[in-house]
Write a protein that holds these residues in place. Structure first.
Motif, short mmCIF file in Angstrom:
data_model
loop_
_atom_site.label_atom_id
_atom_site.label_comp_id
_atom_site.label_asym_id
_atom_site.label_seq_id
_atom_site.Cartn_x
_atom_site.Cartn_y
_atom_site.Cartn_z
N ARG A 1 0.83 -1.20 0.00
CA ARG A 1 0.00 0.00 0.00
C ARG A 1 0.87 1.26 0.00
NH1 ARG A 1 -2.11 2.62 4.61
NH2 ARG A 1 -3.98 3.87 4.24
N LEU B 1 2.25 1.85 -3.48
CA LEU B 1 1.25 2.42 -4.39
C LEU B 1 1.03 3.91 -4.11
CD1 LEU B 1 -1.48 -0.39 -4.49
CD2 LEU B 1 0.23 0.14 -6.22
N ILE B 2 0.98 4.27 -2.84
CA ILE B 2 0.78 5.68 -2.48
C ILE B 2 1.96 6.52 -2.95
CG2 ILE B 2 0.61 7.28 -0.53
CD1 ILE B 2 -1.01 5.14 0.92
N GLU C 1 1.66 7.03 -6.64
CA GLU C 1 0.59 7.98 -6.96
C GLU C 1 1.02 9.41 -6.65
OE1 GLU C 1 -3.18 8.55 -8.61
OE2 GLU C 1 -2.02 6.71 -8.36
N GLY D 1 -8.05 8.29 -3.16
CA GLY D 1 -7.28 7.03 -3.22
C GLY D 1 -8.14 5.85 -3.59
N LYS E 1 -8.51 4.31 -6.42
CA LYS E 1 -7.79 3.31 -7.22
C LYS E 1 -6.89 2.47 -6.35
CE LYS E 1 -4.64 2.96 -11.15
NZ LYS E 1 -3.86 3.72 -12.15
N ILE E 2 -6.19 3.15 -5.42
CA ILE E 2 -5.30 2.41 -4.50
C ILE E 2 -6.12 1.48 -3.61
CG2 ILE E 2 -3.67 2.68 -2.60
CD1 ILE E 2 -2.81 5.32 -3.84
N GLU E 3 -7.22 2.01 -3.08
CA GLU E 3 -8.03 1.19 -2.20
C GLU E 3 -8.62 0.00 -2.93
OE1 GLU E 3 -8.20 1.47 0.90
OE2 GLU E 3 -7.24 3.41 1.15
N GLU F 1 -7.23 -1.61 -5.49
CA GLU F 1 -6.16 -2.60 -5.66
C GLU F 1 -5.88 -3.32 -4.35
OE1 GLU F 1 -2.67 -1.23 -7.54
OE2 GLU F 1 -3.71 -0.16 -9.15
N ILE F 2 -5.84 -2.53 -3.26
CA ILE F 2 -5.61 -3.16 -1.95
C ILE F 2 -6.76 -4.10 -1.60
CG2 ILE F 2 -5.35 -2.70 0.51
CD1 ILE F 2 -2.92 -1.98 -1.09
#
Length: 550
Positions: free
Chosen positions: A62, A65-66, A69, A239, A241-243, A245-246
């Motif tokens: 995570r 990814l952050i 981004e 977030g 998109k990140i969430e 994927e997570i």
């Protein structure tokens, strides 16, 4: 009166629930986790615990990814800020002024693009909000309202699960707490620390979460022409998109975790039952056998076990059978000893009672001879019984050594020939070495018993032959043959019975205890061999012993 009745009823119900009609509990736990089962389950669950720790280590993914981004968001921010600075420079005609005109903001929305999640806000050098792409086309300066999307139970459950996973990952990861993103109706630079840093000429990043727990990433960069800061550009993005994927990774991990958990529990239960159940069964069988007074009862074998536990079961059964045989043999030995001691004791008692009633010296002397003979017989019996009873323990404590039977028999024949003048001793030795692992003193004890037996039965001036060779079964074979009358028919096995004595007519009664051949055979069995008797132109005793391994 009423409280007393109620108390009695409660007591009666409690007793009925706790006990049955025969005084036993009505409900019992038939299956209980043993200590071994608990240890097996704990060991099997260790990899699962490591798997859970690995699940929480997804926080590192995570963070990556952050960071990625933020890098992309910062690159976009610098591009937008540079474009705005160039546009303002053209409006100012190349003059360096510390201001941003509203006309410059007309370039902002086309640069950001319609329909994107990226949000751009421009702050003047004095900290007031100049433009916001979220309010584009609204001259009132008020933010546009968006209808909140309806969320079903499945989506709410997913959000709740993701929140739990984020909270668990945050406990292990680095992001223990994030500031909450709050947006006022009239925004200023003081509301955002990163904007203040951008107005000071330094780009800054900030990670927050909204009241619903979703991530908000924002980057503030200075809008400057050379070293002149005209304002600050704040670009932000959710977030989601990140969430997502997570969340996808979490779902995969949870699926794997569930499968591994089920497999681990199934294997643990199978392994525990396959180990603890037969061991408990064997322990119960051994306990039942210990409590039983019937020596004929045997342990029950485990059905269809060909593994180490099956071997353990067979070994326990063989051990208990051997112990029972020894107990039976000990009981029989005690009974035989009592019977053999009773005869000379009865004779002693009769002679002692008679000698006190007669006065004839000659008769008294005869009775005294009887008493002395019986005392001597008792002494021999007790000595032989003591040797026989100590034999197993002495053989267990004695250290065996590898010897060549040819040398032992040759030395024995040479030594005993000097003390045996009535018979000729001869040794027939094999050319092949015959090595055995024994205590040489025990083999000499066997040879002395066999030699004494042969001398008693074989006529004088006859040969007693000792021969050594290797049998067809690979066992070392030692034979002692005499030229006497041989063993009576049907007595080839009986002569090895304890206290069995069949002596020549010329020999006085009671000169032998009848334990010599029994002790010799017992020694042979102790070394994994055997002692048998046969007739070959006289009595022939064959001692078989395992050959020592090289």
């Amino acid at each position: 009166m009423v409280p007393t009745v109620k108390a009695k009823l409660k007591s009666l119900v409690r007793r009925l629930l706790a006990r049955g009609s025969i005084g036993r509990p009505l409900v019992r736990l038939r299956f209980r986790m043993s200590r071994l089962s608990t240890r097996i389950m704990a060991i099997m669950l260790v990899p699962l615990v490591l798997f859970i720790i690995g699940l929480f280590s997804i926080d590192q993914y995570r963070t990556t990814l952050i960071r990625s981004e933020f890098t992309a968001l910062e690159r976009q921010g610098f591009t937008l800020a540079r474009s705005l600075a160039l546009a303002q420079s053209e409006i100012d005609g190349g003059l360096a002024r510390r201001r941003l005109s509203p006309e410059t903001m007309n370039h902002l929305l086309p640069l950001v693009g319609y329909g994107t999640e990226l949000r751009a806000r421009v702050f003047r050098h004095d900290g007031w909000l100049l433009a916001d792409t979220a309010q584009a086309g609204d001259g009132s300066g008020r933010a546009r309202l968006r209808r909140r999307e309806a969320r079903g139970p499945l989506q709410r459950s997913s959000d709740y699960f993701q929140a739990i996973m984020r909270r668990a990952a945050g406990m292990i990861g680095s992001n223990l707490a994030l500031p909450v993103y709050r947006e006022r109706a009239r925004q200023q630079a003081n509301d955002y620390d990163e904007v203040l840093m951008a107005l000071a000429g330094e780009p800054a990043r900030q990670l927050r979460h909204d009241p619903r727990g979703r991530l908000v990433l924002s980057v503030a960069v200075p809008i400057q022409d050379l070293r002149l800061v005209r304002g600050a550009l704040l670009v932000s993005i959710g977030g989601g998109k990140i969430e997502k994927e997570i969340a996808d990774v979490n779902v995969v991990f949870i699926q794997l975790f569930s499968i591994v958990l089920l497999i681990t529990i199934a294997l643990s239960v199978y392994l525990a039952r396959s180990i603890t159940t037969p061991i408990t069964y064997l322990a119960n069988e051994a306990d039942n056998l210990r409590r039983s007074r019937d020596l004929s009862v045997r342990m029950q074998r485990l059905p269809r076990r060909r593994d180490e536990i099956g071997k353990l079961s067979e070994s326990l059964i063989d051990m208990t059978d051997e112990l029972q045989k020894r107990m039976v043999a000990t009981a029989g030995f005690a009974a035989d000893v009592a019977h053999e001691l009773k005869n000379p004791l009865s004779s002693l008692r009769s002679a002692a009672e008679t000698i006190s009633r007669i006065s004839d010296p000659e008769q008294q002397q005869k009775l005294m001879n009887v008493i002395l003979r019986d005392v001597g017989r008792l002494d021999r019996l007790i000595t032989d019984i003591s040797r026989a009873s100590r034999l197993d323990n002495e053989m267990a404590t004695e250290s065996a050594s590898v010897i060549d039977l040819r040398d032992l028999v040759t030395n024995f024949v040479e030594a005993r020939q000097t003390t045996t003048a009535t018979h000729r001793l001869e040794a027939t030795i094999s050319d092949v070495p015959v090595t055995v692992s024994v205590h040489d003193g025990r083999i000499v004890q066997i040879l002395d018993n066999l030699l004494g037996n042969a001398v008693s039965f074989a006529p004088a001036d006859t040969q007693i032959i000792f021969s050594i060779d290797l049998g067809e079964d690979g066992m070392a074979r030692l034979q002692v043959r005499d030229q006497g009358p041989g063993i009576p028919p049907g007595r080839l096995q009986e002569i090895f019975t304890r206290f069995y004595s069949e002596r020549p007519e010329s020999e006085a009664f009671g000169e032998h205890s009848g334990l010599g051949l029994s002790i010799a055979q017992q020694i042979a069995h102790g070394y994994g061999g055997d002692l048998i008797a046969s007739n070959e132109e006289g009595a022939c005793f064959t001692l078989s012993l395992p050959v020592a391994k090289a």
